[in-house]
Design a protein around this motif. Structure first.
Motif, PDB file in Angstrom:
ATOM      1  N   SER A  57       2.044 -41.750  14.821  1.00 34.20           N
ATOM      2  CA  SER A  57       3.360 -41.358  14.323  1.00 34.20           C
ATOM      3  C   SER A  57       3.795 -42.351  13.248  1.00 34.20           C
ATOM      4  N   ILE A  58       4.763 -41.963  12.449  1.00 35.74           N
ATOM      5  CA  ILE A  58       5.216 -42.863  11.389  1.00 35.74           C
ATOM      6  C   ILE A  58       5.853 -44.114  11.977  1.00 35.74           C
ATOM      7  N   SER A  59       6.568 -43.980  13.089  1.00 32.31           N
ATOM      8  CA  SER A  59       7.150 -45.176  13.715  1.00 32.31           C
ATOM      9  C   SER A  59       6.054 -46.137  14.159  1.00 32.31           C
ATOM     10  N   GLU A  60       4.926 -45.615  14.618  1.00 31.09           N
ATOM     11  CA  GLU A  60       3.799 -46.467  15.002  1.00 31.09           C
ATOM     12  C   GLU A  60       3.129 -47.060  13.770  1.00 31.09           C
ATOM     13  N   ALA A  61       3.057 -46.278  12.695  1.00 29.11           N
ATOM     14  CA  ALA A  61       2.446 -46.772  11.460  1.00 29.11           C
ATOM     15  C   ALA A  61       3.239 -47.937  10.888  1.00 29.11           C
ATOM     16  N   LEU A  62       4.555 -47.927  11.077  1.00 26.12           N
ATOM     17  CA  LEU A  62       5.390 -49.018  10.563  1.00 26.12           C
ATOM     18  C   LEU A  62       5.075 -50.340  11.258  1.00 26.12           C
ATOM     19  N   LEU A  63       4.434 -50.280  12.410  1.00 28.07           N
ATOM     20  CA  LEU A  63       4.073 -51.495  13.150  1.00 28.07           C
ATOM     21  C   LEU A  63       2.682 -52.008  12.784  1.00 28.07           C
ATOM     22  N   ILE A  64       1.929 -51.219  12.015  1.00 22.43           N
ATOM     23  CA  ILE A  64       0.578 -51.625  11.609  1.00 22.43           C
ATOM     24  C   ILE A  64       0.673 -52.715  10.551  1.00 22.43           C
ATOM     25  N   ALA A  65      -0.180 -53.704  10.656  1.00 23.37           N
ATOM     26  CA  ALA A  65      -0.129 -54.859   9.762  1.00 23.37           C
ATOM     27  C   ALA A  65      -0.438 -54.480   8.319  1.00 23.37           C
ATOM     28  N   SER A  66       0.116 -55.232   7.409  1.00 18.16           N
ATOM     29  CA  SER A  66      -0.133 -55.029   5.986  1.00 18.16           C
ATOM     30  C   SER A  66      -1.625 -55.160   5.684  1.00 18.16           C
ATOM     31  N   VAL A  76       6.721 -34.136   3.233  1.00 20.59           N
ATOM     32  CA  VAL A  76       7.177 -34.803   2.016  1.00 20.59           C
ATOM     33  C   VAL A  76       8.576 -34.290   1.712  1.00 20.59           C
ATOM     34  N   THR A  77       9.560 -35.163   1.758  1.00 20.46           N
ATOM     35  CA  THR A  77      10.948 -34.725   1.615  1.00 20.46           C
ATOM     36  C   THR A  77      11.543 -34.985   0.245  1.00 20.46           C
ATOM     37  N   MET A  78      10.934 -35.902  -0.527  1.00 22.16           N
ATOM     38  CA  MET A  78      11.519 -36.193  -1.838  1.00 22.16           C
ATOM     39  C   MET A  78      10.536 -36.886  -2.764  1.00 22.16           C
ATOM     40  N   ASN A  79      10.631 -36.535  -4.042  1.00 21.45           N
ATOM     41  CA  ASN A  79       9.986 -37.260  -5.130  1.00 21.45           C
ATOM     42  C   ASN A  79      11.057 -38.189  -5.690  1.00 21.45           C
ATOM     43  N   VAL A  80      10.944 -39.482  -5.414  1.00 20.74           N
ATOM     44  CA  VAL A  80      12.009 -40.424  -5.766  1.00 20.74           C
ATOM     45  C   VAL A  80      12.023 -40.728  -7.263  1.00 20.74           C
ATOM     46  N   ASP A  81      10.847 -41.069  -7.802  1.00 23.81           N
ATOM     47  CA  ASP A  81      10.814 -41.489  -9.207  1.00 23.81           C
ATOM     48  C   ASP A  81       9.490 -41.183  -9.895  1.00 23.81           C
ATOM     49  N   GLY A  82       8.737 -40.255  -9.347  1.00 23.25           N
ATOM     50  CA  GLY A  82       7.445 -39.912  -9.939  1.00 23.25           C
ATOM     51  C   GLY A  82       6.294 -40.722  -9.395  1.00 23.25           C
ATOM     52  N   SER A  83       6.586 -41.858  -8.756  1.00 23.51           N
ATOM     53  CA  SER A  83       5.533 -42.694  -8.171  1.00 23.51           C
ATOM     54  C   SER A  83       5.759 -42.958  -6.694  1.00 23.51           C
ATOM     55  N   ASN A  84       6.970 -42.744  -6.225  1.00 21.94           N
ATOM     56  CA  ASN A  84       7.306 -42.966  -4.818  1.00 21.94           C
ATOM     57  C   ASN A  84       7.777 -41.653  -4.195  1.00 21.94           C
ATOM     58  N   PHE A  85       7.224 -41.362  -3.015  1.00 18.91           N
ATOM     59  CA  PHE A  85       7.544 -40.117  -2.311  1.00 18.91           C
ATOM     60  C   PHE A  85       7.917 -40.464  -0.874  1.00 18.91           C
ATOM     61  N   LEU A  86       8.894 -39.758  -0.339  1.00 17.35           N
ATOM     62  CA  LEU A  86       9.323 -40.006   1.028  1.00 17.35           C
ATOM     63  C   LEU A  86       8.590 -39.067   1.974  1.00 17.35           C
ATOM     64  N   LEU A  87       8.011 -39.638   3.029  1.00 18.50           N
ATOM     65  CA  LEU A  87       7.285 -38.877   4.043  1.00 18.50           C
ATOM     66  C   LEU A  87       7.971 -39.109   5.381  1.00 18.50           C
ATOM     67  N   GLN A  88       8.241 -38.025   6.115  1.00 15.47           N
ATOM     68  CA  GLN A  88       9.024 -38.151   7.343  1.00 15.47           C
ATOM     69  C   GLN A  88       8.457 -37.277   8.452  1.00 15.47           C
ATOM     70  N   ASP A  89       8.494 -37.801   9.688  1.00 17.04           N
ATOM     71  CA  ASP A  89       8.202 -36.994  10.871  1.00 17.04           C
ATOM     72  C   ASP A  89       9.384 -37.135  11.822  1.00 17.04           C
ATOM     73  N   GLU A  90       9.206 -36.741  13.070  1.00 15.03           N
ATOM     74  CA  GLU A  90      10.337 -36.772  13.997  1.00 15.03           C
ATOM     75  C   GLU A  90      10.642 -38.177  14.502  1.00 15.03           C
ATOM     76  N   THR A  91       9.783 -39.161  14.170  1.00 12.73           N
ATOM     77  CA  THR A  91       9.989 -40.530  14.670  1.00 12.73           C
ATOM     78  C   THR A  91      10.484 -41.490  13.599  1.00 12.73           C
ATOM     79  N   GLY A  92      10.340 -41.153  12.350  1.00 10.69           N
ATOM     80  CA  GLY A  92      10.743 -42.068  11.290  1.00 10.69           C
ATOM     81  C   GLY A  92      10.264 -41.606   9.934  1.00 10.69           C
ATOM     82  N   ALA A  93      10.326 -42.506   8.960  1.00 10.99           N
ATOM     83  CA  ALA A  93       9.952 -42.162   7.595  1.00 10.99           C
ATOM     84  C   ALA A  93       9.336 -43.373   6.906  1.00 10.99           C
ATOM     85  N   ILE A  94       8.562 -43.097   5.863  1.00 13.79           N
ATOM     86  CA  ILE A  94       7.882 -44.153   5.126  1.00 13.79           C
ATOM     87  C   ILE A  94       7.732 -43.717   3.676  1.00 13.79           C
TER      88      ILE A  94
END
Length: 290
Positions: A57-66, A76-94
């Motif tokens: 899940s995205i919430s679990e992915a946020l805990l994965i090390a860099s 995919v919920t939004m194209n922010v600026d042509g290079s950044n896109f928002l991805l969301q599931d029921e647990t969070g977003a990245i």
């Protein structure tokens, strides 16, 4: 150089053969002993992950090390600026950082347009406080989605956005203070919620701003669905005219309202109804809720 492996069934140090697990990943520790003549041998240990990363899940992915690989599914919920896109599931977003042109980016743009669930493989990291997946190597449509499109969260103040970064949020009844373009053609809508003034941006790299957001005037009341973006600080972003809706305030006089309420002892209570129109009103269908 002499190699040893703590899991020879996966990595054979003698033949170099690698057997990929059929399910998930296995961590293997390889040790290299390097010797030359009478010199003291040098020993180095390497940790290798073999196999396909499991979907998390995205919430679990946020805990994965860099620097580690993450596999997630989301919308995919939004194209922010042509290079950044928002991805969301029921647990969070990245945030998905995808500069330049690539097949993966084309697939993300297609998923944004179609609303399909996608599986994304990328490298975990962060930039200016924004949690990301970058170096995206795979984007594929999930044919039988098991998660629903994320619910838009209603908020009333910027202070509520701290735990909602990269998610879609909705502000209602914002008053437009001004709109302006910067030197890059980005549209900034200045709004107030009655207690604070802030900006909502449409980045021109997603396409030239058009429609209602470009026609707003000071004093207009609007509802906005925006992405809660982060770059050193919280920023609200939109990328579509559909993200803004003007609220129509009706000044019409009601055809019936309670003009007086009387409360005495016991059951001696009453309300007075006033009809401001010139016509008789049929009270069928009217209800009083306490």
């Amino acid at each position: 150089i002499v190699w040893t492996s703590d899991n020879e069934a996966v990595i054979n140090p003698t033949t170099g053969a690698v057997t990929v697990p059929t399910d998930g990943q296995v961590t293997v520790e390889l040790t290299a002993t390097v010797s030359l003549g009478s010199a003291t041998a040098v020993v180095k240990t390497f940790t290798v992950k073999v196999g396909i990363s499991p979907v998390v899940s995205i919430s679990e992915a946020l805990l994965i090390a860099s620097g580690e690989i993450a596999v997630v599914q989301g919308y995919v919920t939004m194209n922010v600026d042509g290079s950044n896109f928002l991805l969301q599931d029921e647990t969070g977003a990245i945030d998905l950082y995808m500069p330049g042109d690539s097949d993966e980016k084309t697939a993300i743009l297609a998923a944004l347009a179609s609303g399909e669930l996608v599986e994304v493989v990328g490298e975990r990291g962060a930039y200016r406080g924004l949690e990301q997946l970058s170096n995206i190597t795979s984007v594929s449509v999930v044919p039988e989605p098991e998660i629903e499109f994320p619910i838009i969260v209603d908020v009333t103040a910027l202070s509520e956005l701290e735990g909602l970064v990269a998610q879609l949020v909705r502000f209602r009844n914002l008053e437009v203070v001004s709109i302006a373009y910067d030197n890059y053609g980005n549209l900034d809508i200045e709004v107030t919620n009655g207690t604070a003034t802030f900006f909502i941006r449409w980045d021109s790299r997603t396409g030239d701003p058009e429609g209602l957001p470009t026609e707003l005037e000071a004093g207009d009341i609007i509802d906005v669905v925006a992405g809660a973006y982060w770059s050193n600080e919280l920023r609200l972003r939109i990328a579509s005219a559909d993200a803004v809706e003007k609220v129509v305030i009706s000044n019409s006089t009601p055809d019936l309202f309670i003009s007086e309420y009387v409360e005495g002892s016991s059951n001696n209570k009453a309300i007075e109804l006033y009809n401001p129109t010139d016509a008789a009103l049929d009270l069928t269908g009217y209800m009083v809720h306490i």
